[in-house]
Design a protein around this motif. Structure first.
Motif, PDB file in Angstrom:
ATOM      1  N   HIS A   1      -0.611   5.568   3.332  1.00  0.00           N
ATOM      2  CA  HIS A   1       0.244   4.373   3.356  1.00  0.00           C
ATOM      3  C   HIS A   1       1.112   4.330   2.102  1.00  0.00           C
ATOM      4  CE1 HIS A   1       1.817   0.502   4.058  1.00  0.00           C
ATOM      5  NE2 HIS A   1       0.901  -0.219   3.418  1.00  0.00           N
TER       6      HIS A   1
ATOM      7  N   THR B   1       0.904  -4.540   4.837  1.00  0.00           N
ATOM      8  CA  THR B   1      -0.317  -3.747   4.668  1.00  0.00           C
ATOM      9  C   THR B   1      -1.463  -4.332   5.491  1.00  0.00           C
ATOM     10  OG1 THR B   1       0.332  -2.972   2.472  1.00  0.00           O
ATOM     11  CG2 THR B   1      -2.024  -2.955   2.974  1.00  0.00           C
TER      12      THR B   1
ATOM     13  N   LEU C   1      -8.104   6.077   4.757  1.00  0.00           N
ATOM     14  CA  LEU C   1      -6.834   5.570   4.246  1.00  0.00           C
ATOM     15  C   LEU C   1      -6.595   6.049   2.818  1.00  0.00           C
ATOM     16  CD1 LEU C   1      -4.356   3.608   4.386  1.00  0.00           C
ATOM     17  CD2 LEU C   1      -5.880   1.862   3.419  1.00  0.00           C
TER      18      LEU C   1
ATOM     19  N   PHE D   1      -4.077   4.967  -0.011  1.00  0.00           N
ATOM     20  CA  PHE D   1      -3.173   3.847  -0.283  1.00  0.00           C
ATOM     21  C   PHE D   1      -2.419   4.073  -1.588  1.00  0.00           C
ATOM     22  CE2 PHE D   1      -2.497  -0.312  -2.418  1.00  0.00           C
ATOM     23  CZ  PHE D   1      -1.560  -0.838  -1.536  1.00  0.00           C
TER      24      PHE D   1
ATOM     25  N   SER E   1      -0.761   2.791  -4.643  1.00  0.00           N
ATOM     26  CA  SER E   1      -0.625   1.656  -5.539  1.00  0.00           C
ATOM     27  C   SER E   1       0.322   2.054  -6.676  1.00  0.00           C
ATOM     28  CB  SER E   1      -2.000   1.215  -6.046  1.00  0.00           C
ATOM     29  OG  SER E   1      -1.893   0.021  -6.795  1.00  0.00           O
TER      30      SER E   1
ATOM     31  N   GLY F   1      -2.796  -5.303  -2.525  1.00  0.00           N
ATOM     32  CA  GLY F   1      -3.050  -4.237  -1.557  1.00  0.00           C
ATOM     33  C   GLY F   1      -4.364  -3.535  -1.824  1.00  0.00           C
TER      34      GLY F   1
ATOM     35  N   THR G   1      -7.667  -3.309   0.656  1.00  0.00           N
ATOM     36  CA  THR G   1      -8.351  -2.085   1.098  1.00  0.00           C
ATOM     37  C   THR G   1      -9.847  -2.167   0.811  1.00  0.00           C
ATOM     38  OG1 THR G   1      -8.011  -0.821  -0.967  1.00  0.00           O
ATOM     39  CG2 THR G   1      -6.267  -0.690   0.719  1.00  0.00           C
TER      40      THR G   1
ATOM     41  N   VAL H   1     -11.533   4.874   1.577  1.00  0.00           N
ATOM     42  CA  VAL H   1     -10.263   4.575   0.911  1.00  0.00           C
ATOM     43  C   VAL H   1     -10.144   5.322  -0.411  1.00  0.00           C
ATOM     44  CG1 VAL H   1      -8.817   2.771  -0.113  1.00  0.00           C
ATOM     45  CG2 VAL H   1     -10.201   2.250   1.908  1.00  0.00           C
TER      46      VAL H   1
ATOM     47  N   ASN I   1      -7.393   4.616  -3.366  1.00  0.00           N
ATOM     48  CA  ASN I   1      -6.222   3.937  -3.924  1.00  0.00           C
ATOM     49  C   ASN I   1      -5.678   4.801  -5.050  1.00  0.00           C
ATOM     50  OD1 ASN I   1      -6.581   1.462  -2.399  1.00  0.00           O
ATOM     51  ND2 ASN I   1      -8.265   0.975  -3.794  1.00  0.00           N
TER      52      ASN I   1
END
Length: 324
Positions: free
Chosen positions: A84, A109, A124, A126, A128, A162, A166, A177, A179
């Motif tokens: 993402h 999101t 995922l 993500f 950041s 965000g 998550t 996840v 990040n």
């Protein structure tokens, strides 16, 4: 190989990543809304190589439009993992348009996470931002720093929100996840509004370079292909592990003061910069400085590109787009 959805695939980082994943044999499903923040034609050019690849499919949709829009836009085929990257970017513009940033980066999101939950997609990556650290005094920035009172722009707040979302989906639904906090990514295809891109254009036009503050502010500039290497390693980590929730810095571990950056750009372009000092901009931080030990340990992440080499590659790319 895996089937990977890349949101924001037509953007600066997203298009490089999609090409890399295709090169490694993955099937890539690309999603982008062609936000008018900059010219759509540039993003379409970014996608040219991907669109010619048999394992790439592109879908235009806006995450803000909700679950129905995502269901309508995206194929029902199996997807193993989502990267993402889609977001409304930029600290300065977020101060002027805070609602738009929260709608894109938080609400959008949330819709994506709900779509993943409904599709039973469990992994995922993500994107950041280093902006979540604000003007924290502890340097280099470690992932375990307390960020309760660090965000000084709506963009930073939207990215930290965000990360919190998550974690919520990890806790409630077992979502795996990573990040990744990106640190001032630059290189070919960089957005036209970003400093290096703007400074090269101004130098070539014989115009002065605006220096916000006294020139001592510093950024941990990270070449785009080093960032993409980190993302790719993160994707592999997620694909081969379960029960994952980690937050990592993907930076270069060397802050470069603004005046040093401008001098290096002048060398790369072959023009001597004229400086125009101006007040600091609202929301800007004094320094970004990534502690990358965790990413090194977990992913084997080790950025390879010097600022000089990275700027040279950017200028070479820009020459091909706009020959002098």
């Amino acid at each position: 190989m895996a089937s990977i959805l890349v949101t924001g695939c037509a953007g600066f980082i997203g298009s490089h990543l999609a090409e890399r994943l295709l090169h490694e044999g993955h099937r890539v499903v690309g999603l982008d809304n062609f936000d008018p923040f900059y010219n759509r034609t540039l993003k379409q050019t970014n996608l040219a190589q991907c669109l010619a690849h048999p394992h790439f499919s592109f879908h235009e949709a806006d995450l803000r439009h909700g679950l129905d829009a995502l269901v309508d836009a995206l194929p029902a085929d199996h997807i193993d993992l989502v990267v993402h990257l889609a977001a409304k970017a930029g600290v300065g513009p977020s101060v002027r348009q805070p609602v738009a940033y929260l709608e894109n980066n938080v609400i959008g999101t949330t819709y994506l996470l709900e779509w993943m939950r409904q599709r039973d997609i469990q992994k995922l990556f993500f994107a950041s931002s280093s902006s979540v650290y604000g003007n924290t005094k502890e340097q280099p920035f470690r992932e375990d720093l307390n960020l309760q009172a660090t965000c000084i722009s709506p963009y930073a707040a939207s990215k930290l929100a965000g990360e919190q979302l998550t974690y919520t989906y990890h806790h409630l639904y077992g979502l795996d996840v990573l990040n990744a906090r990106f640190f001032t990514v630059y290189g070919p295809r960089q957005r036209p509004d970003l400093a290096i891109h703007k400074f090269v254009r101004l130098l070539r036009a014989g115009q002065p370079i605006p220096v916000f503050g006294d020139g001592s502010t510093a950024r941990d500039y990270t070449f785009v292909l080093d960032t993409v290497e980190g993302i790719t390693r993160g994707v592999q980590y997620l694909l081969h592990n379960t029960g994952v929730y980690e937050t990592l810095n993907l930076g270069n571990n060397r802050p470069v003061p603004l005046l040093e950056l401008i001098a290096a750009i002048g060398d790369a372009v072959g023009h001597s910069p004229e400086l125009q000092f101006q007040p600091m901009q609202a929301g800007d931080v004094d320094i970004t400085f990534a502690d990358i030990q965790k990413a090194q340990h977990l992913l084997g992440y080790a950025p390879q590109t010097s600022l000089q080499d990275g700027l040279g590659q950017f200028v070479e790319w820009l020459d091909k787009q706009e020959p002098e």
